[in-house]
Design an enzyme around this catalytic site. Structure first.
Site, mmCIF file in Angstrom:
data_model
loop_
_atom_site.group_PDB
_atom_site.id
_atom_site.type_symbol
_atom_site.label_atom_id
_atom_site.label_comp_id
_atom_site.label_asym_id
_atom_site.label_seq_id
_atom_site.Cartn_x
_atom_site.Cartn_y
_atom_site.Cartn_z
ATOM 1 N N HIS A 1 0.881 -1.173 0.000
ATOM 2 C CA HIS A 1 0.000 0.000 0.000
ATOM 3 C C HIS A 1 0.916 1.220 0.000
ATOM 4 O O HIS A 1 2.007 1.180 0.585
ATOM 5 C CB HIS A 1 -0.854 0.108 1.262
ATOM 6 C CG HIS A 1 -1.749 -1.049 1.546
ATOM 7 N ND1 HIS A 1 -1.334 -2.159 2.232
ATOM 8 C CD2 HIS A 1 -3.055 -1.252 1.268
ATOM 9 C CE1 HIS A 1 -2.351 -2.998 2.358
ATOM 10 N NE2 HIS A 1 -3.412 -2.479 1.782
ATOM 11 N N ASP B 1 2.329 1.935 3.391
ATOM 12 C CA ASP B 1 3.292 0.975 3.964
ATOM 13 C C ASP B 1 4.706 1.418 3.657
ATOM 14 O O ASP B 1 5.603 1.292 4.484
ATOM 15 C CB ASP B 1 3.181 -0.427 3.338
ATOM 16 C CG ASP B 1 1.797 -1.001 3.348
ATOM 17 O OD1 ASP B 1 1.007 -0.614 4.203
ATOM 18 O OD2 ASP B 1 1.524 -1.871 2.485
HETATM 19 C C1 XLS Z 1 -7.518 -6.944 4.392
HETATM 20 C C2 XLS Z 1 -7.064 -7.104 3.021
HETATM 21 C C3 XLS Z 1 -5.924 -6.170 2.600
HETATM 22 C C4 XLS Z 1 -5.780 -6.166 1.107
HETATM 23 C C5 XLS Z 1 -4.983 -5.020 0.582
HETATM 24 O O1 XLS Z 1 -8.219 -7.774 4.943
HETATM 25 O O2 XLS Z 1 -6.701 -8.434 2.817
HETATM 26 O O3 XLS Z 1 -4.751 -6.545 3.232
HETATM 27 O O4 XLS Z 1 -5.202 -7.340 0.639
HETATM 28 O O5 XLS Z 1 -5.547 -3.804 0.876
#
Ligand code: XLS
Ligand code: NI
Ligand code: NI
Length: 445
Positions: free
Chosen positions: A109, A112
């Site tokens: 993200h 991140d």
């Molecule tokens: C949350 C989601 C998230 C997505 C990316 O439950 O899995 O991690 O994969 O935003």
């Protein structure tokens, strides 16, 4: 913004060497027993079958905090006073980890990899700078970007949703973030771009215009697609379904719901689906079911790999170690032609109480081995057992005569009635589920 980040100056996992394949006799937790990246199974190397990716957020940002207490993990790349320095150290640690683990991809993200600034411009500049460092890291390694995404769920401004927020100002703000995240993904050669709508949904219909919010979501995705295509993004846009958590009713509930959404709003040429095991189970499905549904509609995009806890009703994001899940998943994948330009991203985290640095290696290694074993078992079943014939034979009555005529559309309801009258009550044919289950166990690698 600080430009004097010292890169590559420190080793974050000094006690861990490059993880190698040692074979099934090995008991070394820091070695692969089944995942042998160059070994060819069913015409492809394991590296090509899986296209493994590490999730930046859990692995380098997740400190183990939960609603009852703070983080437990003291990462050596943590830096308190200067968030840009911290981002640089984290990037160093991340590429050391990817390289030592030997995975071809990672996923992130925007927030991140780089910190949010005081303004949109500052956030964008932060991201651009870290992306330039990541680009260098990618060039000096074999590691590529499987997908990028924007975090549109953590910041308080998104408490009522991002693209589906009833306030237009928030929708526009979210769009600014997606624009920058698509730019970052393009610059880093990302093969996909993900939308997971954790806050796209509602808690109470009493205060919600549901249809209007879903229309807004579609408009947002259409405009993101148009921007991405104009800017040169050639990869696939992915929607990641999840039924709930953090929101009570999430609009991208499950694969079937997203299939309908994609077609309803004309997104089918650019969008596919990213499927996560723990999201499947929260929706009351198995992973294999969700993956099969996506393939049925030619909308399979990519996978987030993890597993839930059957005793917990939330997304526990554990590392996959369930061999049956892996086997059923790989049976579907092998019979459907593979993951394409998707991959398998470990959207998983170590437990709050797993505080050794090596634990994140062990979690990944065991999940990679679990999937490799699932692949070998599935391949063994498909090649050496009677499985495909047994399954096909259940439908044998459609291969000739009236059954074949039904499939080709030649029989109307009256024809069917006449055939039924002539044949009388059908004979009983066992579904043989237990036989299929015993076959899986007999061919387990
Ligand atoms: C949350 C989601 C998230 C997505 C990316 O439950 O899995 O991690 O994969 O935003
Ligand atoms: Ni996910
Ligand atoms: Ni998840």
């Amino acid at each position: 913004m600080s430009n004097n980040i010292l890169l590559g100056s420190k080793e974050y996992f000094p006690n861990i060497n490059k993880i190698t394949y040692e074979g099934t006799e090995s008991t070394n937790p820091l070695a692969f027993k089944y995942y042998n990246e160059d070994s060819v199974v069913s015409g492809k190397t394991m590296r090509e079958h899986f296209r493994f990716a590490v999730a930046y957020w859990h692995t380098f940002c997740g400190t183990g905090s939960d609603p009852f207490g703070p983080g437990t993990k003291i990462f050596p790349w943590y830096q308190k006073t200067n968030p840009m320095k911290a981002a640089g150290y984290r990037l160093d640690a991340a590429f050391e980890f990817f390289t030592k683990l030997g995975v071809p991809f990672y996923c992130f993200h925007d927030r991140d990899i780089s910190p949010e600034g005081q303004s949109i411009e500052e956030s964008e500049n932060n991201l651009k700078y870290i992306v330039s460092l990541a680009e260098e890291k990618q060039e000096n390694s074999d590691v590529k970007l499987l997908w990028g995404t924007a975090n549109l769920f953590s910041h308080p401004r998104y408490m009522n949703g991002a693209a589906t927020n009833p306030d237009f100002e928030v929708v526009a703000y979210a769009a600014s973030q997606v624009k920058a995240a698509i730019d970052a993904t393009i610059r880093l050669g990302g093969q996909n771009y993900v939308f997971w709508g954790g806050r796209e949904g509602y808690y109470s219909l009493l205060n919600t215009e549901m249809k209007r919010e879903i229309d807004h979501l579609a408009m947002f995705l259409q405009k993101a697609r148009d921007y991405g295509r104009d800017a040169g993004f050639e990869g696939t846009f992915l929607i990641e379904p999840k039924p709930l958590e953090p929101t009570k009713h999430q609009y991208d509930y499950d694969v079937a719901t997203v299939v309908a959404f994609i077609h309803e709003y004309g997104l089918e040429n650019d969008f596919k689906i990213n499927i996560e095991n723990n999201h499947a189970t929260l929706a009351g499905h198995t992973y294999a079911h969700e993956v099969q549904v996506a393939f049925n509609y030619s909308l399979f995009g990519s996978l987030d790999i993890n597993q839930g806890d059957p005793h917990n009703g939330w997304d526990t994001d554990e590392y996959l170690y369930n061999l049956y899940d892996a086997t059923e998943l790989m049976l579907v994948i092998l019979q459907s032609g593979g993951v394409g330009n998707g991959g398998m991203n470990f959207d998983a985290k170590t437990r709050r109480s797993s505080t050794d640095l090596e634990d994140i290696f062990i979690g990944h290694i065991n999940a990679m081995d679990t999937l490799a074993r699932g692949l070998l078992t599935a391949d063994n079943i498909l090649k050496n057992s009677d499985y495909l014939n047994m399954k096909k034979n259940r439908y044998a009555s459609f291969d000739y005569g009236d059954g074949a005529n039904f499939e080709s559309g030649e029989l109307g309801l009256v024809d069917l009635k006449n055939i039924a009258s002539k044949n009388g009550d059908p004979r009983q044919i066992s579904g043989k589920q237990e036989l299929f289950e015993s076959l899986v166990n007999n061919y387990l690698v």
